[in-house]
Design a protein around this motif. Structure first.
Motif, PDB file in Angstrom:
ATOM      1  N   TYR A  86       0.840  -1.194   0.000  1.00 28.99           N
ATOM      2  CA  TYR A  86       0.000   0.000   0.000  1.00 28.99           C
ATOM      3  C   TYR A  86       0.877   1.247   0.000  1.00 28.99           C
ATOM      4  N   SER A  87       0.327   2.327  -0.562  1.00 33.05           N
ATOM      5  CA  SER A  87       1.063   3.569  -0.735  1.00 33.05           C
ATOM      6  C   SER A  87       0.058   4.692  -0.932  1.00 33.05           C
ATOM      7  N   VAL A  88       0.554   5.891  -1.265  1.00 30.60           N
ATOM      8  CA  VAL A  88      -0.361   6.985  -1.571  1.00 30.60           C
ATOM      9  C   VAL A  88      -1.233   6.631  -2.764  1.00 30.60           C
ATOM     10  N   LYS A  89      -0.729   5.787  -3.666  1.00 28.73           N
ATOM     11  CA  LYS A  89      -1.484   5.394  -4.850  1.00 28.73           C
ATOM     12  C   LYS A  89      -2.657   4.478  -4.496  1.00 28.73           C
ATOM     13  N   SER A  90      -2.629   3.891  -3.289  1.00 25.81           N
ATOM     14  CA  SER A  90      -3.776   3.097  -2.832  1.00 25.81           C
ATOM     15  C   SER A  90      -4.977   4.005  -2.597  1.00 25.81           C
ATOM     16  N   ASP A  91      -4.736   5.171  -1.993  1.00 23.58           N
ATOM     17  CA  ASP A  91      -5.815   6.138  -1.798  1.00 23.58           C
ATOM     18  C   ASP A  91      -6.274   6.726  -3.124  1.00 23.58           C
ATOM     19  N   VAL A  92      -5.350   6.820  -4.092  1.00 30.62           N
ATOM     20  CA  VAL A  92      -5.697   7.354  -5.411  1.00 30.62           C
ATOM     21  C   VAL A  92      -6.730   6.470  -6.088  1.00 30.62           C
ATOM     22  N   ILE A  93      -6.519   5.157  -6.044  1.00 27.03           N
ATOM     23  CA  ILE A  93      -7.463   4.258  -6.718  1.00 27.03           C
ATOM     24  C   ILE A  93      -8.823   4.293  -6.014  1.00 27.03           C
TER      25      ILE A  93
END
Length: 226
Positions: A86-93
């Motif tokens: 998980y990363s900031v891109k998890s919140d993006v999706i």
């Protein structure tokens, strides 16, 4: 609720995520962005809530890994479901799925005319590829802002791309939403074949037997299927 209010809610959510990711003293990954965790005040301004699953990142940290997948199926990133990354891109999706739900007026999955579960992501990708994105737009929004609504669909699809590197950052999405003149990259189509099949099974089971919750021995919810 006219389109202007819908659009203001979308912009408010992205500003909230930007604060968590870049502007707050601590870098926060929410990990459970979904409609029920976005509250609206009397002026219809969105407020991100429920930080029970949130994680703090160091300033230079870009991702982390967990051995246990937490959150709500349908809003999780594929790399998180499959490998625990998980990363900031998890919140993006998760944000991308929220945008598609707001624009379409549909949940992440619903029962279609054949009584089969239809997944919003599959429906959106299919219509975008076939140049019938108008099928995705909630008809109650009217026709006056179709270009802006279509642009939001485009941004939503950029957010839900399977390849993490292709997904935009929250900061770049703020720019995309604030400027209708800048060109947007073409989304790389995704097929979450195995993951979508698992989600479809989970959704079907949930409808047949009501909502199911799995809890760890400390009583903390780590899987919630609506």
């Amino acid at each position: 609720m006219n389109w202007e209010r819908h659009y203001n809610i979308i912009c408010g959510i992205v500003r909230g995520i930007l604060y968590l990711h870049e502007d707050s003293r601590l870098k926060i990954i929410h990990r459970d962005l979904k409609p029920s965790n976005v509250l609206l005040d009397e002026a219809m301004n969105p407020k991100i809530s429920d930080f029970g699953l949130a994680r703090l990142f160091d300033a230079g940290q870009s991702q982390d890994k967990t051995g246990r997948c937490v959150g709500t199926y349908g809003y999780m990133a594929p790399e998180y479901i499959s490998h625990g990354h998980y990363s900031v891109k998890s919140d993006v999706i998760s944000f991308g799925i929220l945008v598609l739900e707001i624009v379409s007026g549909r949940k992440k999955s619903w029962l279609c005319n054949t009584d089969d579960v239809e997944l919003l992501l599959s429906y959106a990708w299919t219509n975008w590829r076939e140049r019938t994105a108008s099928n995705l737009i909630d008809q109650t929004l009217g026709d006056s802002s179709r270009s802006e609504i279509t642009r939001c669909i485009h941004i939503g699809l950029l957010c839900v791309q399977e390849n993490v590197a292709y997904r935009p950052t929250i900061a770049s999405m703020v720019q995309m939403l604030n400027s209708d003149s800048s060109s947007l990259p073409t989304p790389a189509f995704l097929i979450y074949s195995d993951i979508e099949r698992d989600i479809t099974l989970l959704e079907s089971t949930a409808r047949a037997s009501e909502s199911e919750q799995s809890r760890n021995r400390d009583g903390v919810t780590y899987l919630l299927v609506h």
